[in-house]
Design a protein around this motif. Structure first.
Motif, PDB file in Angstrom:
ATOM      1  N   ASP A   1      52.032 -63.269  34.465  1.00 26.42           N
ATOM      2  CA  ASP A   1      52.622 -62.622  33.306  1.00 26.42           C
ATOM      3  C   ASP A   1      51.599 -61.661  32.714  1.00 26.42           C
ATOM      4  OD1 ASP A   1      54.582 -61.990  31.566  1.00 26.42           O
ATOM      5  OD2 ASP A   1      54.320 -63.733  30.281  1.00 26.42           O
TER       6      ASP A   1
ATOM      7  N   LEU B   1      59.680 -56.070  28.401  1.00 28.06           N
ATOM      8  CA  LEU B   1      60.356 -56.213  29.690  1.00 28.06           C
ATOM      9  C   LEU B   1      61.522 -55.236  29.735  1.00 28.06           C
ATOM     10  CD1 LEU B   1      60.338 -60.093  30.108  1.00 28.06           C
ATOM     11  CD2 LEU B   1      59.007 -58.434  31.423  1.00 28.06           C
ATOM     12  N   LYS B   2      61.610 -54.486  30.809  1.00 30.76           N
ATOM     13  CA  LYS B   2      62.661 -53.488  30.962  1.00 30.76           C
ATOM     14  C   LYS B   2      63.154 -53.562  32.405  1.00 30.76           C
ATOM     15  CE  LYS B   2      63.286 -48.596  29.989  1.00 30.76           C
ATOM     16  NZ  LYS B   2      62.688 -47.370  29.484  1.00 30.76           N
TER      17      LYS B   2
ATOM     18  N   LYS C   1      65.344 -55.460  38.477  1.00 28.09           N
ATOM     19  CA  LYS C   1      64.472 -56.580  38.094  1.00 28.09           C
ATOM     20  C   LYS C   1      63.803 -56.285  36.766  1.00 28.09           C
ATOM     21  CE  LYS C   1      62.792 -58.859  42.291  1.00 28.09           C
ATOM     22  NZ  LYS C   1      61.621 -59.026  43.152  1.00 28.09           N
ATOM     23  N   LYS C   2      63.513 -57.345  36.009  1.00 23.02           N
ATOM     24  CA  LYS C   2      62.758 -57.171  34.770  1.00 23.02           C
ATOM     25  C   LYS C   2      61.304 -56.866  35.107  1.00 23.02           C
ATOM     26  CE  LYS C   2      65.312 -60.163  31.608  1.00 23.02           C
ATOM     27  NZ  LYS C   2      65.287 -61.501  30.968  1.00 23.02           N
ATOM     28  N   ARG C   3      60.804 -55.740  34.558  1.00 22.77           N
ATOM     29  CA  ARG C   3      59.418 -55.339  34.817  1.00 22.77           C
ATOM     30  C   ARG C   3      58.700 -55.127  33.483  1.00 22.77           C
ATOM     31  NH1 ARG C   3      59.346 -55.015  40.667  1.00 22.77           N
ATOM     32  NH2 ARG C   3      61.335 -54.145  41.286  1.00 22.77           N
ATOM     33  N   HIS C   4      57.388 -55.177  33.546  1.00 21.64           N
ATOM     34  CA  HIS C   4      56.593 -54.919  32.346  1.00 21.64           C
ATOM     35  C   HIS C   4      56.487 -53.415  32.110  1.00 21.64           C
ATOM     36  CE1 HIS C   4      55.338 -59.001  33.541  1.00 21.64           C
ATOM     37  NE2 HIS C   4      55.283 -59.188  32.241  1.00 21.64           N
ATOM     38  N   TYR C   5      56.814 -53.001  30.858  1.00 25.72           N
ATOM     39  CA  TYR C   5      56.868 -51.577  30.539  1.00 25.72           C
ATOM     40  C   TYR C   5      56.075 -51.284  29.277  1.00 25.72           C
ATOM     41  CZ  TYR C   5      58.893 -46.989  29.532  1.00 25.72           C
ATOM     42  OH  TYR C   5      59.075 -45.648  29.271  1.00 25.72           O
TER      43      TYR C   5
END
Ligand code: ZN
Length: 169
Positions: free
Chosen positions: A5, A18-19, A24-28
Motif C-alpha cells: 500500500d 485511489l482512482k 483497477k484501483k490505482r494510487h493517484y
C-alpha cells in the motif's frame, strides 16, 4: 503477505487517492496528475540437497518467524536474479552455491511477492547461523520435514523433485 500500500506521492509527498485506471484501483496523485503503479516483489529461493537432505532455514522475520523455509530472499533492483539467490543463501546460511536451473515461478492472486525457485548445488562454505534473518540452519530428511512457514513451499519441493529427475537425465 498481501498487496503493498502507498500513502504519499514519492515525487511531491501529496496524499495519494485511489482512482480507477484500466479497470483497477490505482494510487493517484492529484497534484502531479500521475499514477503510481505497484510492481510485484521478486524473491528467489534455492533448493539445495546434501546427503539426501534438504537445506532449510528457521526464519527470524515475520511472516513465519520461528518456522522453517527454503533459503532465499528479495532480489534488489538491477541485480541478476541468480546472483541474488547466491548472495541470499550465503548471507542466511554461510554456504556457497551454484545455481543449477529454474524450477518455476510462483505467484498468487492478491499477493505482492512472486517467487522464483531454483535448484542449486552446495559448493563450499561453512554453516553460519549468525544472520539476523535466521534463527537456525539445518538439513532435513524428506520424510521428516518440519512445519513450513509458507504453504507454497510444499508444492515447490514436489515440483523440484520432478524437476530433479529430468535434470539428472
Ligand atoms: Zn505528487
Amino acid at each position: 503477505m498481501t498487496l503493498g500500500d502507498l500513502k504519499y506521492c514519492s515525487f511531491c509527498a501529496n496524499s495519494l487517492v485511489l482512482k480507477i485506471f484500466d479497470g483497477k484501483k490505482r494510487h493517484y496523485c492529484s497534484n502531479c496528475k500521475r499514477f503510481t503503479f505497484l510492481n510485484p516483489k521478486l524473491v528467489s529461493i534455492g533448493l539445495i540437497v546434501q546427503s539426501e537432505k534438504l537445506l532449510l532455514v528457521k526464519r527470524n522475520l515475520e511472516p513465519g518467524k520461528g518456522e522453517w523455509a527454503i533459503p532465499g530472499g528479495y532480489v534488489d533492483q538491477g541485480e541478476i536474479v541468480e546472483n541474488a539467490l547466491i548472495r541470499e543463501i550465503f548471507e542466511e546460511t554461510g554456504f556457497h552455491t551454484n545455481v543449477l536451473g529454474l524450477i518455476g515461478i510462483y505467484s498468487q492472486l492478491n499477493e505482492s511477492v512472486v517467487v522464483a525457485a531454483y535448484g542449486a548445488k552446495l559448493i563450499g562454505g561453512t554453516k553460519n547461523e549468525n544472520s539476523p534473518e535466521v534463527q537456525a540452519v539445518e538439513f532435513f530428511s524428506f520424510n521428516d520435514l518440519p512445519t513450513l512457514a509458507f504453504p507454497r513451499d510444499k508444492d515447490i519441493i514436489a515440483d523440484w523433485k520432478r524437476w530433479l529427475i529430468n535434470y539428472k537425465k
